[in-house]
Write a protein that holds these residues in place. Structure first.
Motif, PDB file in Angstrom:
ATOM      1  N   TRP A  32      24.368 -12.972   2.110  1.00  0.00           N
ATOM      2  CA  TRP A  32      25.651 -13.092   2.803  1.00  0.00           C
ATOM      3  C   TRP A  32      25.944 -14.564   3.107  1.00  0.00           C
ATOM      4  CZ3 TRP A  32      24.391  -8.455   6.470  1.00  0.00           C
ATOM      5  CH2 TRP A  32      24.693  -7.261   5.800  1.00  0.00           C
ATOM      6  N   GLU A  37      31.145 -13.356   5.201  1.00  0.00           N
ATOM      7  CA  GLU A  37      29.804 -12.764   5.307  1.00  0.00           C
ATOM      8  C   GLU A  37      28.989 -13.465   6.387  1.00  0.00           C
ATOM      9  OE1 GLU A  37      29.073 -11.307   0.698  1.00  0.00           O
ATOM     10  OE2 GLU A  37      28.611 -13.372   1.228  1.00  0.00           O
ATOM     11  N   ASP A 299      24.904  -1.536   2.277  1.00  0.00           N
ATOM     12  CA  ASP A 299      23.907  -2.573   2.539  1.00  0.00           C
ATOM     13  C   ASP A 299      22.911  -2.014   3.547  1.00  0.00           C
ATOM     14  OD1 ASP A 299      24.935  -4.908   1.070  1.00  0.00           O
ATOM     15  OD2 ASP A 299      26.641  -4.761   2.438  1.00  0.00           O
ATOM     16  N   LYS A 335      32.926  -7.719   8.611  1.00  0.00           N
ATOM     17  CA  LYS A 335      32.384  -7.682   7.245  1.00  0.00           C
ATOM     18  C   LYS A 335      33.368  -7.117   6.222  1.00  0.00           C
ATOM     19  CE  LYS A 335      28.901  -8.088   4.306  1.00  0.00           C
ATOM     20  NZ  LYS A 335      29.569  -7.772   3.057  1.00  0.00           N
ATOM     21  N   HIS A 375      26.619  -1.944  -8.091  1.00  0.00           N
ATOM     22  CA  HIS A 375      25.835  -2.325  -6.916  1.00  0.00           C
ATOM     23  C   HIS A 375      24.627  -1.435  -6.674  1.00  0.00           C
ATOM     24  CE1 HIS A 375      28.384  -5.587  -5.604  1.00  0.00           C
ATOM     25  NE2 HIS A 375      29.349  -4.868  -6.130  1.00  0.00           N
TER      26      HIS A 375
HETATM   27  C1  BGC Z   1      26.971  -6.621  -1.023  1.00  0.00           C
HETATM   28  C2  BGC Z   1      28.004  -7.057  -0.035  1.00  0.00           C
HETATM   29  C3  BGC Z   1      28.345  -8.505  -0.306  1.00  0.00           C
HETATM   30  C4  BGC Z   1      28.784  -8.689  -1.738  1.00  0.00           C
HETATM   31  C5  BGC Z   1      29.160 -10.096  -2.122  1.00  0.00           C
HETATM   32  C6  BGC Z   1      27.416  -6.932  -2.422  1.00  0.00           C
HETATM   33  O1  BGC Z   1      26.362  -6.666  -3.314  1.00  0.00           O
HETATM   34  O2  BGC Z   1      26.707  -5.249  -0.913  1.00  0.00           O
HETATM   35  O3  BGC Z   1      27.550  -6.900   1.276  1.00  0.00           O
HETATM   36  O4  BGC Z   1      29.323  -8.913   0.596  1.00  0.00           O
HETATM   37  O5  BGC Z   1      27.725  -8.291  -2.580  1.00  0.00           O
HETATM   38  O6  BGC Z   1      28.177 -11.012  -1.752  1.00  0.00           O
END
Ligand code: BGC
Length: 415
Positions: A32, A37, A299, A335, A375
């Motif tokens: 983050w 973030e 997350d 967030k 993800h």
């Molecule tokens: C995460 C997010 C993050 C994003 C960009 C994602 O993989 O789950 O929390 O903000 O990546 O960094």
């Protein structure tokens, strides 16, 4: 003699104090690092600080967490894992299978996590029935972020269908704007792909193709259409897209250089951090055609095995802080995500988060909720990375749509 003894004693005392203080610290590995973030992370740091738990920061930039996972592997191999690690989906399960994670059952039982964490998240937060991580949030990545003033200026309303979206991008381009702000990194192409698969075939198609890896879906006309839509999108990004970080693409929409960005709702954190108001300054809507379905990711902070009772206690305190309803509200407001608990009042959130919460409930009740392949919630890392390679190679013109269909089917070892 006496002075020597006192001195020695004082040094030993200081060392003990230092050790004690260190034991109640947490070292947190995460990715983050953007403005939004970092602001969200501060909410967590401050919460822990108020409980006298110190924070040692271990940031490793890069959405999707690929770089962070590489660093983590090196740390664990060196016998020095961090206390807590931001992690997604199958990665959590993989580390649990290696026996590297601690056990949060006591705190989970005391606080009734079983009753408030949605089942799709528990599937990743538990291993062999034991809680191994604390879910901070729920994100989804089939979102479009739009600059409202730009849309007003070019006389375009929020698009609801794919054709309307393409027409809106054409209008933006004709008006001299960048139609689609995009960061050319494999994981970002995969975010776009997640949304386009949903927009072409809905959650059932997504599930059959990307989760169940059915050849009939992976090699279908619908998948060909997915790659054709990716090509259409490619024609609306600017020529400097390659390698751009996602938050810089968000900034292009925030400052009116670009009209749209397809990105997970962490992008909202950037708009909020820039003082922008949802509905007034920017719009949030689902990738046209994907309304009703949602690619989710959560997350979580996985807790690594630690020896001392103090370190275990600090982990439990961190997990408890993460799950506290007040923290879930404060953190997720910043967030861009929505809470990982089902018992939080929606009305305290902005309209994008309220939509996110309503979409989540609807998708979960109607079979429209699928784990994001981009993800780590669709497939374990090896298959996910193989899919990344195909999608990004196609986006960069290495294959045409028909070849990309074949390559993806092979990469995902279709059945
Ligand atoms: C995460 C997010 C993050 C994003 C960009 C994602 O993989 O789950 O929390 O903000 O990546 O960094």
């Amino acid at each position: 003699m006496k002075t020597k003894f006192v001195k020695k004693f004082a040094i030993a005392g200081a060392l003990m104090a230092a050790t004690a203080a260190h034991a109640t610290d947490v070292e947190v590995l995460h990715w983050w690092t953007s403005g939004g973030e970092a602001a969200a992370l501060n909410v967590l740091k401050e919460d822990l600080q108020s409980q006298s738990i110190g924070w040692t920061d271990m940031p490793v930039a890069g959405g999707g967490g690929e770089a962070a996972m590489t660093t983590l592997r090196a740390r664990v191999t060196a016998g020095n894992p961090p206390t807590a690690v931001q992690m997604l989906g199958y990665d959590i399960q993989d580390w649990a299978a290696e026996g590297a994670l601690g056990n949060l059952n006591d705190i989970a039982a005391a606080e009734g996590w079983n009753d408030v964490v949605p089942a799709p998240l528990q599937n990743f937060a538990k291993y062999d029935g034991n809680w191994i991580s604390a879910p901070v949030n729920i994100h989804s990545d089939n979102w479009v972020w739009a600059n409202k003033a730009v849309l007003d200026e070019i006389g375009v309303a929020q698009p609801h269908t794919w054709d309307e979206f393409v027409a809106a991008m054409a209008a933006a381009k004709a008006a001299g704007k960048i139609a689609l702000a995009h960061g050319g990194q494999a994981w970002q192409e995969m975010v776009v792909f997640d949304g386009i698969v949903l927009s072409v075939g809905g959650a059932d198609f997504y599930r059959e193709a990307l989760i169940e890896r059915k050849r009939s879906a992976l090699e279908s006309d619908r998948m060909l259409e997915v790659f054709k839509r990716m090509e259409t999108l490619r024609s609306y990004v600017d020529e400097n897209f390659s390698g751009r970080d996602w938050n810089l693409a968000s900034s292009m929409v925030i400052n009116g250089e670009a009209a749209f960005q397809i990105m997970g709702d962490w992008a909202k954190g950037e708009f909020i951090n820039a003082g922008k108001v949802p509905g007034e300054d920017f719009l949030c809507f689902r990738v046209p055609g994907s309304e009703g379905s949602m690619t989710f990711l959560a997350d979580q902070f996985a807790m690594f095995n630690v020896d001392s009772a103090e370190a275990k206690d600090a982990q439990a305190k961190m997990a408890s802080a993460i799950m506290a309803p007040s923290f879930q509200i404060a953190f997720n407001q910043v967030k861009g995500s929505v809470p990982s608990r089902t018992d939080i009042d929606r009305s305290v959130f902005d309209i994008c988060a309220q939509k996110g919460m309503a979409d989540l409930a609807y998708a979960n009740a109607t079979g429209g909720l699928v784990g994001s392949l981009a993800h780590g919630h669709g497939q374990p890392a090896a298959l996910k990375n193989a899919a990344y390679d195909v999608v990004t190679a196609h986006f960069n013109g290495e294959f045409d749509a028909a070849a990309a269909v074949e390559e993806l089917s092979a990469a995902l070892e279709s059945m």
